[in-house]
Design a protein around this motif. Structure first.
Motif, short mmCIF file in Angstrom:
data_model
loop_
_atom_site.label_atom_id
_atom_site.label_comp_id
_atom_site.label_asym_id
_atom_site.label_seq_id
_atom_site.Cartn_x
_atom_site.Cartn_y
_atom_site.Cartn_z
N TYR A 34 -2.00 1.24 -29.12
CA TYR A 34 -1.25 0.19 -28.45
C TYR A 34 0.18 0.63 -28.12
N LYS A 35 0.40 1.95 -28.05
CA LYS A 35 1.70 2.45 -27.62
C LYS A 35 1.94 2.03 -26.17
N GLY A 36 3.12 1.50 -25.91
CA GLY A 36 3.44 1.04 -24.57
C GLY A 36 2.91 -0.35 -24.26
N TRP A 37 2.39 -1.05 -25.28
CA TRP A 37 1.81 -2.38 -25.05
C TRP A 37 2.87 -3.38 -24.59
N LEU A 38 4.06 -3.34 -25.19
CA LEU A 38 5.09 -4.32 -24.85
C LEU A 38 5.51 -4.23 -23.39
N PRO A 39 5.89 -3.05 -22.88
CA PRO A 39 6.23 -3.00 -21.45
C PRO A 39 5.04 -3.35 -20.56
N SER A 40 3.83 -3.09 -21.04
CA SER A 40 2.64 -3.44 -20.27
C SER A 40 2.53 -4.95 -20.15
N VAL A 41 2.72 -5.65 -21.27
CA VAL A 41 2.61 -7.11 -21.26
C VAL A 41 3.74 -7.72 -20.43
N MET A 79 10.60 0.57 -26.18
CA MET A 79 10.67 0.37 -24.75
C MET A 79 12.09 0.54 -24.21
N VAL A 80 13.06 -0.07 -24.87
CA VAL A 80 14.44 0.01 -24.40
C VAL A 80 14.94 1.44 -24.45
N ASP A 81 14.58 2.16 -25.53
CA ASP A 81 14.99 3.56 -25.67
C ASP A 81 14.35 4.42 -24.58
N ALA A 82 13.11 4.11 -24.24
CA ALA A 82 12.42 4.86 -23.19
C ALA A 82 13.11 4.64 -21.84
N LEU A 106 8.13 -0.78 -15.27
CA LEU A 106 7.50 -1.00 -16.57
C LEU A 106 6.21 -0.21 -16.71
N ASP A 107 5.53 0.01 -15.61
CA ASP A 107 4.30 0.82 -15.65
C ASP A 107 4.64 2.28 -15.95
N VAL A 108 5.75 2.77 -15.38
CA VAL A 108 6.19 4.14 -15.65
C VAL A 108 6.52 4.32 -17.13
N ILE A 109 7.29 3.37 -17.68
CA ILE A 109 7.68 3.45 -19.09
C ILE A 109 6.46 3.35 -19.99
N ARG A 110 5.53 2.49 -19.65
CA ARG A 110 4.30 2.36 -20.45
C ARG A 110 3.56 3.69 -20.51
N ARG A 111 3.41 4.33 -19.35
CA ARG A 111 2.66 5.58 -19.30
C ARG A 111 3.34 6.65 -20.14
N ARG A 112 4.66 6.71 -20.09
CA ARG A 112 5.37 7.73 -20.86
C ARG A 112 5.29 7.46 -22.36
N MET A 113 5.36 6.20 -22.74
CA MET A 113 5.25 5.86 -24.16
C MET A 113 3.85 6.17 -24.69
N GLN A 114 2.84 6.07 -23.84
CA GLN A 114 1.48 6.39 -24.27
C GLN A 114 1.33 7.86 -24.61
N MET A 150 -4.96 3.24 -22.62
CA MET A 150 -4.18 4.28 -23.27
C MET A 150 -4.91 5.63 -23.21
N VAL A 151 -6.18 5.66 -23.58
CA VAL A 151 -6.92 6.92 -23.57
C VAL A 151 -7.23 7.35 -22.15
N ARG A 152 -7.35 6.39 -21.23
CA ARG A 152 -7.57 6.75 -19.84
C ARG A 152 -6.40 7.55 -19.28
N GLY A 153 -5.18 7.15 -19.67
CA GLY A 153 -4.01 7.88 -19.23
C GLY A 153 -4.03 9.33 -19.71
N ARG A 154 -4.44 9.54 -20.95
CA ARG A 154 -4.49 10.90 -21.47
C ARG A 154 -5.61 11.72 -20.83
N LEU A 155 -6.74 11.10 -20.59
CA LEU A 155 -7.84 11.81 -19.93
C LEU A 155 -7.47 12.19 -18.51
N THR A 156 -6.69 11.34 -17.86
CA THR A 156 -6.33 11.57 -16.47
C THR A 156 -5.38 12.74 -16.32
N VAL A 157 -4.44 12.91 -17.25
CA VAL A 157 -3.43 13.96 -17.09
C VAL A 157 -3.85 15.30 -17.69
#
Length: 364
Positions: free
Chosen positions: A211-218, A311-314, A277-285, A175-182
């Motif tokens: 754990y935002k985006g955990w469900l689509p990740s799993v 996840m469904v709303d995203a 699902l990876d796209v949705i996870r990243r956006r939810m993060q 999760m924090v890696r995604g924020r550091l990357t962008v």
């Protein structure tokens, strides 16, 4: 005569006692060595998995960053890239990052990424080995299945278990890696590193934010990791049984290039199915990161980014406002990244285990 019988019985008793004592001593010695030997084997397996993850991810770090930038490129946020440009392709995107941010920009977030992927990969490979053993044992308990071997379906199940365990154990780092990357130099919020990002998110957004985006990740990791292992091992088994085009030696050894090909095929299949699902996870993060969730529009007003209620709303909002194609943004650089990444990870894992002297490979 009686005295001879007594002596004989006494001698026999003494010999039996000595033999019993020797056997007990042997069992005791083996009992002491077995746990230490098992612990060493586990440690070697974890080390091999960690090295495999670090090597494979670093090799494709520039493509990993470009993929994330492309996934977020349609969000109304200034944080996507320094000038909010729209990348026209993989090569153009890499050239722009190199031109504006240099070599450091190509590998931005890789330290955090490796800090996540090394333990993730270690846990994933080890969990797969243990899960495959357990699933095969349960399968063999069924009548008529005593001599059964792992099938593609069983491998898929073992890979899914391994992916869920590894993902859940290291998700906050992702999760924090995604924020550091962008984040860029123009991003209002500047995380100084992994631990600063973790502490900031905890303080400002609460533990659940990690754990935002955990469900689509799993959900995504089930087909992704499961198919990676299932396709890789099934291809190797097929090659060993058929020996096509001389790709396998007479002693059933598969060359490095052939194994790389098996890994590439496995990665391509898995990531194509799981990518939305990876796209949705990243956006939810990104939801909740107030500094990344707004942008100043042309008339000077502040425009809020989309808020997702799950996840469904995203999924629904992404398809509604950007079209179905938005679920596959960044797929091209991701495909270019995944093919060598998965291949390198599998082959590195097996090579390191050979070097460390671990007898069992994942296919065994």
């Amino acid at each position: 005569m009686a005295s001879e019988d007594v002596v004989a019985k006494t001698s026999e008793t003494a010999v039996n006692t000595i033999v019993n004592l020797a056997e007990e001593a042997k069992i005791a010695r083996e009992g002491v060595k077995a746990p230490s030997h098992a612990l060493l084997s586990i440690s070697k397996s974890l080390v091999a998995g960690g090295i495999a993850g670090g090597v494979s991810r670093t090799a494709v770090a520039p493509l990993e960053r470009l993929k994330i930038l492309l996934q977020l490129s349609s969000l109304p946020s200034e944080v996507q890239n320094p000038h909010n440009i729209k990348y026209n392709g993989t090569i153009q995107g890499l050239k722009y990052i190199w031109k504006t941010e240099g070599l450091r920009g190509m590998f931005k977030g890789n330290g955090t990424n490796c800090a996540r992927i090394v333990p993730n990969s270690a846990v994933k490979f080890f969990s797969y080995e243990q899960a495959s053993k357990g699933i095969l044992w349960l399968y063999r308990q069924q009548p008529g299945k005593e001599d059964a071997e792992l099938t593609p379906v069983l491998r898929l199940g073992a890979g899914a278990c391994a992916g869920i365990i590894a993902m859940s154990a290291t998700y906050p780092m992702d999760m924090v890696r995604g924020r550091l990357t962008v984040q860029t130099e123009k991003s209002p919020r500047q995380y100084r590193g992994i631990f600063h990002a973790l502490s900031t998110v905890l303080r400002e957004e609460g533990p659940r934010a990690l754990y935002k985006g955990w469900l689509p990740s799993v959900i995504g990791v089930v087909p992704y990791v499961g198919l990676n292992f299932a396709v890789y091992e099934s291809l190797k088994d097929w090659l060993i049984k058929t020996k096509p085009l001389g790709l396998v030696s007479e002693d059933n050894e598969i060359g490095v290039i052939t194994r790389l090909g098996c890994g590439a095929a496995a990665g391509t299949v898995g990531q194509t199915i799981a990518y939305p699902l990876d796209v949705i996870r990243r956006r939810m993060q990104m939801v909740g990161w107030k500094d990344a969730a707004s942008v100043v529009t042309g008339d000077g007003r502040t425009k809020a980014a989309l808020e997702y209620n799950g996840m469904v709303d995203a999924f629904r909002k992404t398809v509604r406002y950007e079209g179905f194609g938005a679920l596959y943004k960044g797929l091209v650089p991701n495909s270019v990244k995944v093919v060598p990444s998965i291949a390198i990870a599998f082959v590195t894992y097996e090579i390191v285990k050979d070097v460390l002297g671990v007898e069992m490979r994942i296919s065994d």
